[in-house]
Design a protein around this motif. Sequence first.
Motif: not given
Length: 87
Positions: A1-15, A17-18
């Motif tokens: 697992m590499s580093e992710k931005t807030i946006k990338e992680l939010a999209e992955e988790l379907n939540v 950015k806030q």
Amino acid sequence: MSEKTIKELAEELNVSKQTVQYHIKFLPTNYTTKNDKNIIMINAKGQAYIKGKVRKKTDKKTNKQIDKETPNYTTKENEYLYLELVK
């Protein structure tokens, strides 16, 4: 697992950015870094922590995921209010 931005992680988790930003506030500082463009990057440990905190529920009517935790209601009135919220 590499580093992710807030946006990338939010999209992955379907939540939103806030939601991710909220959980970042509670991360140890060594779980995030900033890249050369001053964008916050979340490492694997930080991602695992946030994934553990975000509890997803599925709304059976719309089959959409909700990132709210079910509160512990003790009265019928509060239970009714919660059910109205998740419609």
